[in-house]
Design an enzyme around this catalytic site. Structure first.
Site, mmCIF file in Angstrom:
data_model
loop_
_atom_site.group_PDB
_atom_site.id
_atom_site.type_symbol
_atom_site.label_atom_id
_atom_site.label_comp_id
_atom_site.label_asym_id
_atom_site.label_seq_id
_atom_site.Cartn_x
_atom_site.Cartn_y
_atom_site.Cartn_z
ATOM 1 N N LYS A 211 3.192 -3.304 3.710
ATOM 2 C CA LYS A 211 3.421 -1.892 3.382
ATOM 3 C C LYS A 211 4.600 -1.801 2.430
ATOM 4 C CE LYS A 211 4.423 2.644 5.350
ATOM 5 N NZ LYS A 211 4.594 3.440 6.580
ATOM 6 N N LYS A 263 -1.039 -1.461 2.171
ATOM 7 C CA LYS A 263 -0.792 -0.047 1.891
ATOM 8 C C LYS A 263 0.330 0.107 0.889
ATOM 9 C CE LYS A 263 0.864 4.071 4.160
ATOM 10 N NZ LYS A 263 1.493 4.652 5.307
HETATM 11 C C1 PBG Z 1 5.136 6.192 8.337
HETATM 12 C C2 PBG Z 1 3.956 6.428 7.455
HETATM 13 C C3 PBG Z 1 3.958 6.927 6.158
HETATM 14 C C4 PBG Z 1 2.627 6.974 5.750
HETATM 15 C C5 PBG Z 1 1.862 6.533 6.814
HETATM 16 N N1 PBG Z 1 2.700 6.181 7.844
HETATM 17 C C6 PBG Z 1 5.085 7.420 5.338
HETATM 18 C C7 PBG Z 1 6.096 6.476 4.890
HETATM 19 O O1 PBG Z 1 6.072 5.287 5.179
HETATM 20 O O2 PBG Z 1 7.011 6.953 4.212
HETATM 21 C C8 PBG Z 1 2.163 7.432 4.405
HETATM 22 C C9 PBG Z 1 0.703 7.748 4.325
HETATM 23 C C10 PBG Z 1 0.308 8.458 3.083
HETATM 24 O O3 PBG Z 1 1.089 8.590 2.117
HETATM 25 O O4 PBG Z 1 -0.846 8.906 3.031
HETATM 26 N N2 PBG Z 1 4.889 6.659 9.631
#
Ligand code: PBG
Length: 340
Positions: A211, A263
């Site tokens: 991520k 992601k």
């Molecule tokens: C954190 C989380 C995020 C997203 C999913 N889980 C935000 C981040 O990491 O800042 C982003 C998902 C998206 O942008 O569609 N709980």
């Protein structure tokens, strides 16, 4: 003359013609290498505490923050459409320093999980986001060190216990699968141990493994009413790093992840392809809020063909190797074959 002597092959003419397989819609369908199957789609949904009607998310046209009622209806529609899973995010009415509403039995996310599970049973996989950022007053994914030389930084190891509490509460609420997205080191092992120790050894872990600290999460921050001021670069990955994505995946697999995730998806197809080639477990990819918002915005202006771009964007993620895709279009794609 030379041109009329048909027995002599034209030296310019190709003898191998890939176009043979593109001649008709039926031929193209027959020769397709990849399909987007509704059962491999996961819909992220937001459930918000203390609202009477669903609230549109401005930066994500078509996406809402659900009430518990509208969430149930959405879940029923997802089951009917045959999508694979629903992934829940909670938007609490109040936040505190430790994000304690994240693991409260009556916290909005846990109530949402219970409502969805009651609606769909085992027909759709019920998955929950296991991370503090929606629940902390500071908006970070972990606990903040209150003092000392590293005051203000996220405390990795102290955070793990909160993830354990959160995962166990989600399993108790009825989640089939939990999904740690905070990028703390050791989070998968910690959650696995806590689930196993509390009789939830049947609950799966979808690990947000690779991520990245991405600007593509922008619209999501509105969707969850995030209070974050800084950024997450001290725990999410540097977008410059490809090899590191594989390292994170290998660690999560070793810690017991059942599914690993890359992601965002679209801008990280190279990482996704690497992971798909080497992972011993299924691979998910998350087409995030910014990827969604850009397509919707351009389509609203008439600059792109919305349906074709949706289909192509998700197909690209599948072609790169994703076994399953989280996308805000999941239900629409499942319901409308023109989108796949
Ligand atoms: C954190 C989380 C995020 C997203 C999913 N889980 C935000 C981040 O990491 O800042 C982003 C998902 C998206 O942008 O569609 N709980």
């Amino acid at each position: 003359d030379f041109l009329s002597r048909r027995s002599v092959p034209d030296p310019q003419a190709p003898t191998v013609r890939p176009r043979h397989l593109r001649t008709t819609p039926a031929m193209r369908r027959l020769a397709r290498e990849h399909v987007v199957d509704p059962s491999a789609l996961i819909l992220p949904v937001f459930v918000r505490e203390d609202i009477d009607d669903p609230r549109p998310v401005e930066a994500m046209p078509g996406v809402v923050q659900h009430t518990l009622d509208s969430l149930r209806r959405e879940a029923a529609a997802c089951a009917k459409a045959g999508i694979g899973a629903i992934d829940l995010f909670g938007v609490p009415a109040t936040r505190d320093e430790t994000g304690s509403a994240a693991w409260a039995e009556d916290g909005i996310l846990n109530r949402g999980i219970a409502a969805v599970r009651a609606e769909v049973g085992d027909e759709v996989v019920v998955c929950a986001d296991t991370c503090l950022d929606e629940f902390t007053s500071h908006g970070h994914c972990g606990l903040i060190r209150p003092n000392g030389p590293r005051a203000g930084e996220v405390d990795n190891d102290a955070t793990l216990a909160t993830y354990q509490a959160m995962a166990v509460s989600q399993a108790e609420a009825g989640a089939h699968m939990v999904s740690p997205s905070g990028m703390m080191d050791g989070q998968v092992a910690a959650i696995r141990a806590a689930l196993d120790a509390t009789g939830h050894d049947d609950v799966a872990i979808l690990a947000y493994s690779a991520k990245y600290a991405s600007a593509y999460f922008g619209p999501f921050r509105e969707a969850v009413g995030s209070t974050l001021t800084g950024d997450r670069r001290a725990y999410q990955q540097d977008p410059a790093n490809r090899r590191e994505g594989m390292r994170e995946v290998m660690l999560d697999v070793a810690e017991g992840a059942d599914i690993v995730m890359v992601k965002p998806a679209g801008p990280y197809l190279d990482v996704l392809a690497d992971v798909a080639a080497a992972s011993p477990v299924p691979v998910a990819a998350y087409q995030v809020s910014g990827e969604y918002a850009m397509v919707e915005a351009a389509a609203q202006r008439g600059w792109i063909d919305r349906e074709r771009v949706i289909a192509e964007s998700v197909l690209g993620i599948v072609r790169a190797g994703a076994d399953m895709v989280l996308t805000y279009w999941a239900r629409e794609i499942a319901e409308n074959p023109a989108l796949r």
